[in-house]
Design an enzyme around this catalytic site. Structure first.
Site, PDB file in Angstrom:
ATOM      1  N   CYS A   1      -3.789   8.234  -7.670  1.00  0.00           N
ATOM      2  CA  CYS A   1      -5.011   8.481  -6.094  1.00  0.00           C
ATOM      3  C   CYS A   1      -6.074   9.808  -6.195  1.00  0.00           C
ATOM      4  O   CYS A   1      -5.996  10.302  -6.363  1.00  0.00           O
ATOM      5  CB  CYS A   1      -4.675   8.464  -4.488  1.00  0.00           C
ATOM      6  SG  CYS A   1      -5.923   8.237  -4.072  1.00  0.00           S
TER       7      CYS A   1
ATOM      8  N   LYS B   1       1.312  -0.851   0.011  1.00  0.00           N
ATOM      9  CA  LYS B   1       0.065  -0.289   0.180  1.00  0.00           C
ATOM     10  C   LYS B   1       0.392   1.033  -0.031  1.00  0.00           C
ATOM     11  O   LYS B   1       2.149   0.867   0.251  1.00  0.00           O
ATOM     12  CB  LYS B   1      -0.608   0.115   1.496  1.00  0.00           C
ATOM     13  CG  LYS B   1      -1.638   1.331   1.538  1.00  0.00           C
ATOM     14  CD  LYS B   1      -2.951   0.732   2.623  1.00  0.00           C
ATOM     15  CE  LYS B   1      -3.414   2.148   2.842  1.00  0.00           C
ATOM     16  NZ  LYS B   1      -4.427   2.453   1.656  1.00  0.00           N
ATOM     17  N   SER B   2       0.496   2.297  -1.016  1.00  0.00           N
ATOM     18  CA  SER B   2       1.522   3.333  -0.823  1.00  0.00           C
ATOM     19  C   SER B   2       1.560   4.489   0.344  1.00  0.00           C
ATOM     20  O   SER B   2       0.311   4.456   1.392  1.00  0.00           O
ATOM     21  CB  SER B   2       0.794   4.738  -1.592  1.00  0.00           C
ATOM     22  OG  SER B   2       0.767   3.821  -3.022  1.00  0.00           O
TER      23      SER B   2
ATOM     24  N   ALA C   1     -12.574   5.063  -0.346  1.00  0.00           N
ATOM     25  CA  ALA C   1     -11.965   6.760  -0.287  1.00  0.00           C
ATOM     26  C   ALA C   1     -11.128   6.900   0.920  1.00  0.00           C
ATOM     27  O   ALA C   1     -11.438   7.003   1.845  1.00  0.00           O
ATOM     28  CB  ALA C   1     -13.229   7.831  -0.212  1.00  0.00           C
TER      29      ALA C   1
ATOM     30  N   GLY D   1      -7.815   7.172   2.040  1.00  0.00           N
ATOM     31  CA  GLY D   1      -7.250   8.832   2.348  1.00  0.00           C
ATOM     32  C   GLY D   1      -5.875   8.630   2.583  1.00  0.00           C
ATOM     33  O   GLY D   1      -5.267   9.336   3.325  1.00  0.00           O
ATOM     34  N   LEU D   2      -5.417   7.352   1.935  1.00  0.00           N
ATOM     35  CA  LEU D   2      -3.407   6.954   2.114  1.00  0.00           C
ATOM     36  C   LEU D   2      -3.409   6.837   3.011  1.00  0.00           C
ATOM     37  O   LEU D   2      -2.043   6.931   3.425  1.00  0.00           O
ATOM     38  CB  LEU D   2      -3.042   8.006   1.408  1.00  0.00           C
ATOM     39  CG  LEU D   2      -3.608   8.134  -0.452  1.00  0.00           C
ATOM     40  CD1 LEU D   2      -2.683   9.372  -0.724  1.00  0.00           C
ATOM     41  CD2 LEU D   2      -2.935   6.986  -1.115  1.00  0.00           C
TER      42      LEU D   2
ATOM     43  N   VAL E   1      -4.748   0.233 -14.101  1.00  0.00           N
ATOM     44  CA  VAL E   1      -4.698   1.858 -13.714  1.00  0.00           C
ATOM     45  C   VAL E   1      -5.202   1.764 -12.114  1.00  0.00           C
ATOM     46  O   VAL E   1      -5.196   1.114 -11.799  1.00  0.00           O
ATOM     47  CB  VAL E   1      -6.206   2.504 -14.833  1.00  0.00           C
ATOM     48  CG1 VAL E   1      -5.647   2.641 -16.082  1.00  0.00           C
ATOM     49  CG2 VAL E   1      -7.669   1.429 -14.567  1.00  0.00           C
TER      50      VAL E   1
END
Lengths: 302, 267
Positions: A127, A43-44, A68, A70-71, A189
């Site tokens: 994102c 995960k980023s 969503a 939110g990183l 993508v």
């Protein structure tokens, strides 16, 4: 039969965990390998720990998934420990993933994450869920993609893949810009921007109101993106977006993908999905007399 | 996922910080399972089910943050979102002798369990720091074949000491021939649960533990509640785990991860 070479690295099969699903921990990523994936993408990760958006951050429906998050992530320092832990547990290929708000920070993060034993580095510039904080995704703009790709390429000690957005109407041109700026691969993508509304509650389901749509509904869109990008660039593609079955995965490869990312399929078929997909691929290949994946890669372009 | 936006049908005040919210809804949950409760505009959080009779279910909730603060201001007829039930449940077998070890508000799913194992012999050990942390005393005394053992750290009610002191005493009395008919189930603070697990291991008694980890999706997707080193999600393969699995969870009683994924050591 499914062995795949991607940027000189051997994968036992082309199915890799897409970034964002099942998190950051070394143990979690290893569990995905145990369930049959050929490789994993973390995960980023950002410079500092992030809590992400309040819940609801995801919702699943019959034909799509929306999130969503939110990183949220534990920050680069903690993530490096997790990535090291993964390599203690597994020798499968590991793709790092980073996101930042500026090209400079992307460069800094790229240098930093290469302290971890990653084999490749994915740059998350697409994102759709943090635009209030960071503005529109960089993946919509050729100059932004060029700047960030160059900044990361300069600092990274491993090959880099730029993750693009299906919301970019000119994704093939964006991919070409990434290639000419030094990208070693393209991940295509990310999720596509969307929303759902709870009719009885009379408000959006996600706390962030809008989110990124993935799952089967994204598949034909992602497939067309991969198809277009394959015609535009020479670098390999990690085809990601709605792949849920072995048939989907083979279609991605026929469109031109070398690796195939699988994410939301975990919602639809459980973490065992990686094994299911590779088994389904093998079965179809046997039935169709396909001996290896090189034989069919990009075949629809002929 | 269709909208499950339902009315609060009843509210029971358990103490100054704890209320049970009831919903006339066929949740079809089992004791130990949880739901995701959505308070629109605020947050969505996991809560274990404390009551479910097939037509109606209840959530016993401790007021502790923005979402629960908002919920505590809600009235009968106000609506919230419900997703679930999710996760694993405690074994339901009326032929067993249950020893239930509840720490504080961990009593909620165990109380639900007492109502689903009609006729089983139950020793229910309810512990709290003080008497104000104890829940469901009146309801529990109404369950047939249930012996209630109350402990408080400060001696304000029942035995002054820990639930594990009582557990050791009860286990010492068990006829060795009945050992495999005994099941210890526990829910509460992690260090207490770890001690219960260790005691059950020593006494060779079967047990089930409810593991609490930060949960975001409840569906085994986000990876927030994965445990070291197995890498499995506690929202899906838990929260209730058997003894064998509990013993394999390296981080159990040592650390967990917070909302961002940063490691927090147990205390």
């Amino acid at each position: 039969m499914l062995e795949t070479i991607f940027l000189n690295k051997q994968f036992s099969n082309p199915i890799v965990l897409a970034s964002g699903i099942l998190g950051v921990t070394g143990a979690s990523l290893n569990n995905v390998i145990k369930n049959g994936a050929g490789g994993v993408t973390v995960k980023s990760v950002s410079k500092e720990p992030r809590l992400g958006h309040p819940n609801p951050t995801m919702a699943g429906y019959e034909h799509f998934f929306i999130n969503a998050v939110g990183l949220s992530n534990p920050g680069i320092e903690n993530a490096i420990l997790e990535l090291k832990k993964f390599k203690e547990l597994s020798n499968a290929p590991l793709i790092g993933s980073i996101f930042a708000g500026t090209p400079e920070e992307f460069g800094w993060l790229a240098e930093k994450i290469c302290e971890a034993p990653i084999d490749f580095l994915e740059i998350d510039i697409s994102c759709p869920n943090v635009s209030r904080e960071f503005g529109d995704p960089f993946a919509y703009s050729v100059p932004a993609v060029e700047k960030i790709t160059k900044a990361v390429k300069e600092k990274s000690t491993v090959p880099i893949s730029v993750k693009l957005s299906p919301n970019a109407w000119n994704i093939d041109i964006i991919a070409k810009a990434a290639e000419s700026s030094g990208a070693d691969a393209i991940t295509a993508v990310n999720t596509i921007s969307g929303m759902t509304i709870d009719v009885r509650a009379r408000r959006p389901v996600l706390h962030n109101k809008q989110g990124g749509v993935s799952g089967p509904a994204l598949f034909p869109i992602a497939l067309k993106c991969v198809y277009d990008i394959y015609r535009a660039v020479k670098i390999p593609i990690i085809g990601t977006g709605g792949v849920t079955t072995g048939e989907n995965a083979l279609a991605m490869i026929m469109a031109g993908a070398t690796l195939v990312g699988v994410g939301s399929a975990v919602y639809f078929r459980g973490v065992e999905v990686f094994k299911h997909i590779t088994e389904e691929m093998t079965k179809i290949m046997e039935e169709e007399g396909i001996k290896n994946l090189n034989e069919i890669r990009g075949c629809v372009h002929l | 996922m269709d909208s499950t936006f339902i009315k609060i049908s009843d509210i029971e005040i358990e103490n100054s910080n704890v209320k049970t919210f009831y919903f006339d809804y066929e949740l079809k949950s089992k004791p130990g399972q949880f739901i995701m409760l959505w308070i629109p505009g605020t947050d969505q959080k996991p809560f274990s089910v404390s009551f479910d009779n097939g037509q109606k279910f209840g959530l016993t909730i401790f007021k502790r943050g923005p979402a629960t603060n908002k919920l505590f201001k809600m009235k009968i007829g106000d609506r919230v979102g419900i997703n679930g039930p999710y996760g694993t449940n405690f074994t339901i077998n009326p032929n067993l002798h249950y020893i239930m070890v509840a720490g504080g508000y961990g009593a909620a799913p165990l109380k639900f369990l007492t109502q689903t194992i009609n006729g089983a012999a139950i020793d229910f050990i309810a512990g709290g720091r003080t008497k104000d942390n104890l829940l469901f005393e009146e309801e529990l005394t109404k369950i047939p074949n249930l012996n209630l053992h109350i402990t408080t750290d400060d001696g304000s009610k029942g035995y002054k000491g820990f639930v594990t002191d009582v557990l050791v005493e009860l286990l010492a009395k068990i006829d060795p021939a009945q050992k495999d008919k005994t099941l210890v189930v526990t829910c509460g603070p992690e260090l207490m649960q770890k001690k219960v697990l260790d005691i059950c291991n020593e006494h060779n008694i079967n047990c089930e533990v409810s593991i609490e980890r930060y949960m975001k999706c409840g569906m085994g997707i986000c990876g927030q509640c994965v445990i070291d080193d197995l890498g499995i999600c506690m929202c899906k393969d838990g929260p209730v785990v058997n003894q064998k699995l509990a013993n394999q969870i390296f981080e159990f009683g040592k650390y967990h991860r917070d909302k961002s994924g940063v490691i927090v050591h147990s205390q």
